[in-house]
Design a protein around this motif. Structure first.
Motif, PDB file in Angstrom:
ATOM      1  N   GLU A 464       0.842  -1.202   0.000  1.00 49.92           N
ATOM      2  CA  GLU A 464       0.000   0.000   0.000  1.00 49.92           C
ATOM      3  C   GLU A 464       0.875   1.248   0.000  1.00 49.92           C
ATOM      4  O   GLU A 464       1.833   1.353   0.760  1.00 49.92           O
ATOM      5  CB  GLU A 464      -0.902  -0.012   1.239  1.00 49.92           C
ATOM      6  CG  GLU A 464      -1.921   1.110   1.270  1.00 49.92           C
ATOM      7  CD  GLU A 464      -2.859   0.968   2.460  1.00 49.92           C
ATOM      8  OE1 GLU A 464      -3.892   0.282   2.318  1.00 49.92           O
ATOM      9  OE2 GLU A 464      -2.542   1.519   3.528  1.00 49.92           O
ATOM     10  N   TYR A 465       0.534   2.188  -0.887  1.00 48.38           N
ATOM     11  CA  TYR A 465       1.280   3.430  -1.052  1.00 48.38           C
ATOM     12  C   TYR A 465       0.430   4.618  -0.624  1.00 48.38           C
ATOM     13  O   TYR A 465      -0.740   4.722  -1.002  1.00 48.38           O
ATOM     14  CB  TYR A 465       1.652   3.646  -2.525  1.00 48.38           C
ATOM     15  CG  TYR A 465       2.524   2.587  -3.141  1.00 48.38           C
ATOM     16  CD1 TYR A 465       3.843   2.846  -3.490  1.00 48.38           C
ATOM     17  CD2 TYR A 465       2.020   1.312  -3.427  1.00 48.38           C
ATOM     18  CE1 TYR A 465       4.641   1.886  -4.086  1.00 48.38           C
ATOM     19  CE2 TYR A 465       2.809   0.335  -4.015  1.00 48.38           C
ATOM     20  CZ  TYR A 465       4.118   0.634  -4.338  1.00 48.38           C
ATOM     21  OH  TYR A 465       4.906  -0.323  -4.920  1.00 48.38           O
ATOM     22  N   ILE A 500      -8.071   2.022  -4.970  1.00 46.57           N
ATOM     23  CA  ILE A 500      -7.607   3.394  -4.771  1.00 46.57           C
ATOM     24  C   ILE A 500      -8.448   4.023  -3.665  1.00 46.57           C
ATOM     25  O   ILE A 500      -9.676   3.945  -3.674  1.00 46.57           O
ATOM     26  CB  ILE A 500      -7.716   4.196  -6.079  1.00 46.57           C
ATOM     27  CG1 ILE A 500      -6.761   3.606  -7.129  1.00 46.57           C
ATOM     28  CG2 ILE A 500      -7.401   5.672  -5.848  1.00 46.57           C
ATOM     29  CD1 ILE A 500      -6.879   4.243  -8.500  1.00 46.57           C
ATOM     30  N   ASN A 501      -7.779   4.595  -2.693  1.00 46.40           N
ATOM     31  CA  ASN A 501      -8.418   5.235  -1.538  1.00 46.40           C
ATOM     32  C   ASN A 501      -9.417   4.312  -0.835  1.00 46.40           C
ATOM     33  O   ASN A 501     -10.613   4.608  -0.715  1.00 46.40           O
ATOM     34  CB  ASN A 501      -9.097   6.545  -1.947  1.00 46.40           C
ATOM     35  CG  ASN A 501      -8.093   7.585  -2.409  1.00 46.40           C
ATOM     36  OD1 ASN A 501      -6.966   7.631  -1.938  1.00 46.40           O
ATOM     37  ND2 ASN A 501      -8.502   8.416  -3.368  1.00 46.40           N
ATOM     38  N   ARG A 504     -12.706   5.149   1.598  1.00 47.20           N
ATOM     39  CA  ARG A 504     -13.124   6.544   1.470  1.00 47.20           C
ATOM     40  C   ARG A 504     -14.312   6.648   0.519  1.00 47.20           C
ATOM     41  O   ARG A 504     -14.646   5.711  -0.206  1.00 47.20           O
ATOM     42  CB  ARG A 504     -11.965   7.404   0.959  1.00 47.20           C
ATOM     43  CG  ARG A 504     -10.870   7.536   1.990  1.00 47.20           C
ATOM     44  CD  ARG A 504      -9.669   8.371   1.627  1.00 47.20           C
ATOM     45  NE  ARG A 504      -9.664   9.114   0.387  1.00 47.20           N
ATOM     46  CZ  ARG A 504      -8.607   9.811  -0.052  1.00 47.20           C
ATOM     47  NH1 ARG A 504      -7.481   9.842   0.676  1.00 47.20           N
ATOM     48  NH2 ARG A 504      -8.658  10.479  -1.187  1.00 47.20           N
ATOM     49  N   ASP A 505     -14.934   7.809   0.511  1.00 46.35           N
ATOM     50  CA  ASP A 505     -16.077   8.016  -0.381  1.00 46.35           C
ATOM     51  C   ASP A 505     -15.683   7.907  -1.846  1.00 46.35           C
ATOM     52  O   ASP A 505     -16.514   7.549  -2.698  1.00 46.35           O
ATOM     53  CB  ASP A 505     -16.695   9.400  -0.123  1.00 46.35           C
ATOM     54  CG  ASP A 505     -17.379   9.487   1.231  1.00 46.35           C
ATOM     55  OD1 ASP A 505     -17.682   8.413   1.805  1.00 46.35           O
ATOM     56  OD2 ASP A 505     -17.600  10.614   1.712  1.00 46.35           O
ATOM     57  N   ASP A 506     -14.440   8.223  -2.173  1.00 43.95           N
ATOM     58  CA  ASP A 506     -13.988   8.171  -3.557  1.00 43.95           C
ATOM     59  C   ASP A 506     -13.240   6.876  -3.872  1.00 43.95           C
ATOM     60  O   ASP A 506     -12.449   6.815  -4.807  1.00 43.95           O
ATOM     61  CB  ASP A 506     -13.101   9.372  -3.884  1.00 43.95           C
ATOM     62  CG  ASP A 506     -11.889   9.476  -2.971  1.00 43.95           C
ATOM     63  OD1 ASP A 506     -11.856   8.789  -1.937  1.00 43.95           O
ATOM     64  OD2 ASP A 506     -10.965  10.258  -3.300  1.00 43.95           O
ATOM     65  N   GLU A 507     -13.523   5.821  -3.083  1.00 34.17           N
ATOM     66  CA  GLU A 507     -12.874   4.521  -3.337  1.00 34.17           C
ATOM     67  C   GLU A 507     -13.159   4.060  -4.763  1.00 34.17           C
ATOM     68  O   GLU A 507     -14.271   4.209  -5.278  1.00 34.17           O
ATOM     69  CB  GLU A 507     -13.385   3.471  -2.354  1.00 34.17           C
ATOM     70  CG  GLU A 507     -12.816   2.078  -2.597  1.00 34.17           C
ATOM     71  CD  GLU A 507     -13.334   1.036  -1.620  1.00 34.17           C
ATOM     72  OE1 GLU A 507     -13.111   1.218  -0.410  1.00 34.17           O
ATOM     73  OE2 GLU A 507     -13.981   0.060  -2.068  1.00 34.17           O
ATOM     74  N   ARG A 525      -3.839   0.560  -2.837  1.00 30.70           N
ATOM     75  CA  ARG A 525      -3.539  -0.739  -2.226  1.00 30.70           C
ATOM     76  C   ARG A 525      -3.537  -1.802  -3.326  1.00 30.70           C
ATOM     77  O   ARG A 525      -4.533  -1.976  -4.034  1.00 30.70           O
ATOM     78  CB  ARG A 525      -4.562  -1.081  -1.164  1.00 30.70           C
ATOM     79  CG  ARG A 525      -4.285  -2.423  -0.448  1.00 30.70           C
ATOM     80  CD  ARG A 525      -5.423  -2.765   0.503  1.00 30.70           C
ATOM     81  NE  ARG A 525      -5.556  -1.758   1.548  1.00 30.70           N
ATOM     82  CZ  ARG A 525      -6.635  -1.595   2.300  1.00 30.70           C
ATOM     83  NH1 ARG A 525      -7.705  -2.356   2.096  1.00 30.70           N
ATOM     84  NH2 ARG A 525      -6.671  -0.666   3.236  1.00 30.70           N
ATOM     85  N   LEU A 526      -2.429  -2.520  -3.439  1.00 26.40           N
ATOM     86  CA  LEU A 526      -2.240  -3.529  -4.479  1.00 26.40           C
ATOM     87  C   LEU A 526      -2.153  -4.912  -3.833  1.00 26.40           C
ATOM     88  O   LEU A 526      -1.362  -5.122  -2.913  1.00 26.40           O
ATOM     89  CB  LEU A 526      -0.942  -3.268  -5.251  1.00 26.40           C
ATOM     90  CG  LEU A 526      -0.649  -1.833  -5.676  1.00 26.40           C
ATOM     91  CD1 LEU A 526       0.782  -1.734  -6.191  1.00 26.40           C
ATOM     92  CD2 LEU A 526      -1.636  -1.380  -6.746  1.00 26.40           C
TER      93      LEU A 526
END
Length: 567
Positions: A464-465, A500-501, A504-507, A525-526
């Protein structure tokens, strides 16, 4: 009295090397290649080389046969010789001159993407051409339309500078090609540094070859070479002859070509065994695609050689005697035999699948040798941007580690690079966080991703970055349609996942993206796939299940559902 007539017609004496000398030369050639590889890695400017080791080197004879090759990318197995052959086919054997250095990165000749650059040189001793020294390494940027490489290129011209075969040095002096390179890539200082590291490796190979010739003479070295090749061929033919004659088949699909995301790409393999010969036929695979999942014929042959070697002769080093029992059939114009102007940037996804298909096809004939499918793909993340700490541009490329398949006698290994990339290492967190504006906030083996079986599949890894600056991210994750399959009752491994994210609401969830904008504070997160299982789940040792739970490879719930765990 001597009969002069008989002397006139006598066969010339055959030069033979004794067994001890053969072994000394065999190991000396391998050691020479290892010296070359160490020189390249220690001299390189890019982390992908000095930390990751995304390179390979070899010494070849004048017939372009491998004498010694270092550990490195298996996908370059027996592939470097295609580059020196391409020069000779174009210009003739008289083109080779002392102190010349050649370069080539043409995807249709070398087989891979333009970032994989091959540099090679003829080796001379006292004016006599005795062989070649060759290197291949990944260059971080070749001037493609997107920094480092594009996930959505549709032709080779979008993928950067295409060269060769051309002279990089002539009679020891740089040619204008060096200037062309430095003015066509985004990171010239780093690129020319890596180029010179490769040339240093060539010089090391030349020195080692010259030392061997000085000590033993070219006749003894050639006699030892012939014996080494003979032994290798005999061992491989015996193993192939033990496989029951017949036709064996397997197939799978890639998710898509990165452009048309709804259309899978079929890859087919037919294996024909007859006596001590084996033929791999991939002509039934898809036509070359619009997106960048194509490769040249040379690279398809290399992947088939990897699949072959994993089963036939994994303990022996590759040389010119390897693969003589093997023939390959690749169709020009297919996704495995691409022709211009096909895009080739992400050429390796179908090759990882193909390597797994070799095991799947031959499983009925070699149940004690084959392995269930691995995660199979490099699972790439690229990042590019400007570091606010230094004001300098950066680009990275990293593979995500996954799980390998179980086999008769062992669980699959967890968190390994895929079979295509061999000894490549993941970049250390400390180095990444020092050089680039992001933090690695999680790095773990992801439990339950490996498939159940008598021998379970290995687990994939999660990385995870958290980005500390605005940047662009490229993603190339594969094998969600053809997940890592099991063999002989083993189950299928969990597929890849990119979030991505998260939370969060913008996942957002996706597997492929090109130059996707990311803001400071964004997280990605990969998680790579786990490997397939081998053998019936019911036959797994309960103690092994308990150990997996204790060590965090398998959750309690997973163990209960698949193995009837009662702990």
């Amino acid at each position: 009295m001597t009969d002069m007539t008989l002397l006139d017609h006598a066969e010339p004496p055959v030069h033979r090397a004794d067994p001890v000398t053969v072994e000394i030369i065999r190991n000396a050639l391998t050691s020479a290649a290892n010296d070359m590889n160490a020189t390249l890695i220690r001299s390189a400017y890019s982390p992908i080389l000095y930390e990751g080791g995304d390179c390979v080197v070899a010494l070849l004879d004048t017939d372009h046969q491998v004498l010694g090759q270092s550990a490195g990318l298996p996908l370059f197995l027996g592939n470097l010789e295609t580059c020196s052959k391409a020069v000779e086919e174009k210009y003739g054997s008289e083109v080779w001159q002392p102190d010349d250095v050649w370069i080539l990165n043409d995807s249709y000749l070398g087989g891979t993407h333009l970032n994989d650059v091959t540099i090679f040189a003829p080796v001379f001793v006292d004016g006599t051409h005795v062989g070649f020294s060759a290197t291949r390494a990944h260059w971080m940027d070749m001037g493609s339309k997107d920094v480092g490489g594009s996930m959505d290129s549709v032709d080779i011209f979008q993928e950067g500078l295409r060269m060769g075969p051309v002279k990089l040095h002539e009679a020891g002096r740089e040619t204008f090609i060096v200037d062309i390179i430095s003015t066509n890539v985004r990171f010239p200082y780093q690129t020319i540094g890596d180029m010179n590291a490769m040339i240093a490796a060539l010089r090391m190979g030349t020195i080692r070859m010259q030392e061997l010739v000085a000590r033993y003479g070219i006749a003894t070295i050639e006699a030892a070479r012939d014996e080494i090749f003979r032994q290798t061929e005999a061992l491989e033919r015996k193993t192939v002859a033990d496989i029951p004659d017949g036709v064996y088949e397997a197939e799978g699909v890639l998710d898509n070509d990165g452009i048309d995301l709804d259309t899978p790409i079929p890859i087919t393999l037919k294996v024909t065994v007859s006596g001590d010969t084996i033929d791999f036929d991939v002509t039934g695979s898809a036509d070359q695609t619009r997106g960048p999942v194509n490769c040249g014929v040379a690279q398809a042959v290399s992947a088939l050689r990897v699949g072959y070697k994993l089963l036939i002769s994994p303990e022996t080093n590759s040389n010119g005697g390897s693969f003589r029992p093997l023939s390959t059939q690749v169709r020009e114009g297919s996704v495995l035999g691409a022709v211009a102007p096909a895009a080739c940037q992400w050429y390796f996804s179908h090759l990882g699948l193909l390597i797994d298909l070799v095991s799947k096809a031959l499983a009925p004939a070699l149940p004690d040798r084959v392995v269930a499918a691995s995660h199979g793909d490099s699972m790439i993340i690229n990042t590019a941007g400007t570091d606010p700490r230094t004001g300098r541009d950066w680009v990275t490329m990293e593979a995500t580690l996954g799980g390998w398949g179980g086999w008769d006698g062992s669980d699959g290994e967890s968190a390994l690079i895929n079979s295509v990339n061999g000894s490549i290492k993941d970049l250390p967190i400390e180095m990444v966080e020092t050089k680039y504006p992001f933090r690695i906030t999680a790095y773990r083996i992801e439990k339950d991703t490996g498939a159940p079986g008598r021998w379970r599949g290995g687990n994939g890894a999660t990385r995870e970055y958290e980005f500390l600056a605005d940047c662009a991210v490229g993603l190339w994750f594969e094998r969600s349609r053809t997940k890592p399959w099991g063999l002989f009752g083993g189950e299928t491994g969990r597929g890849p996942e990119v979030i991505i994210n998260p939370g969060r609401d913008d996942e957002e969830r996706l597997l492929k993206a090109n130059a996707r904008p990311m803001k400071a504070g964004d997280v990605i997160r990969l998680t790579a796939s786990g490997g397939g299982g081998y053998g019936n789940v019911a036959d797994r040792d309960p103690q092994a299940v308990a150990s997996d739970v204790e060590n965090g490879y398998v959750s309690v719930d997973h163990a209960r559902r698949h193995y009837g765990y009662e702990g």
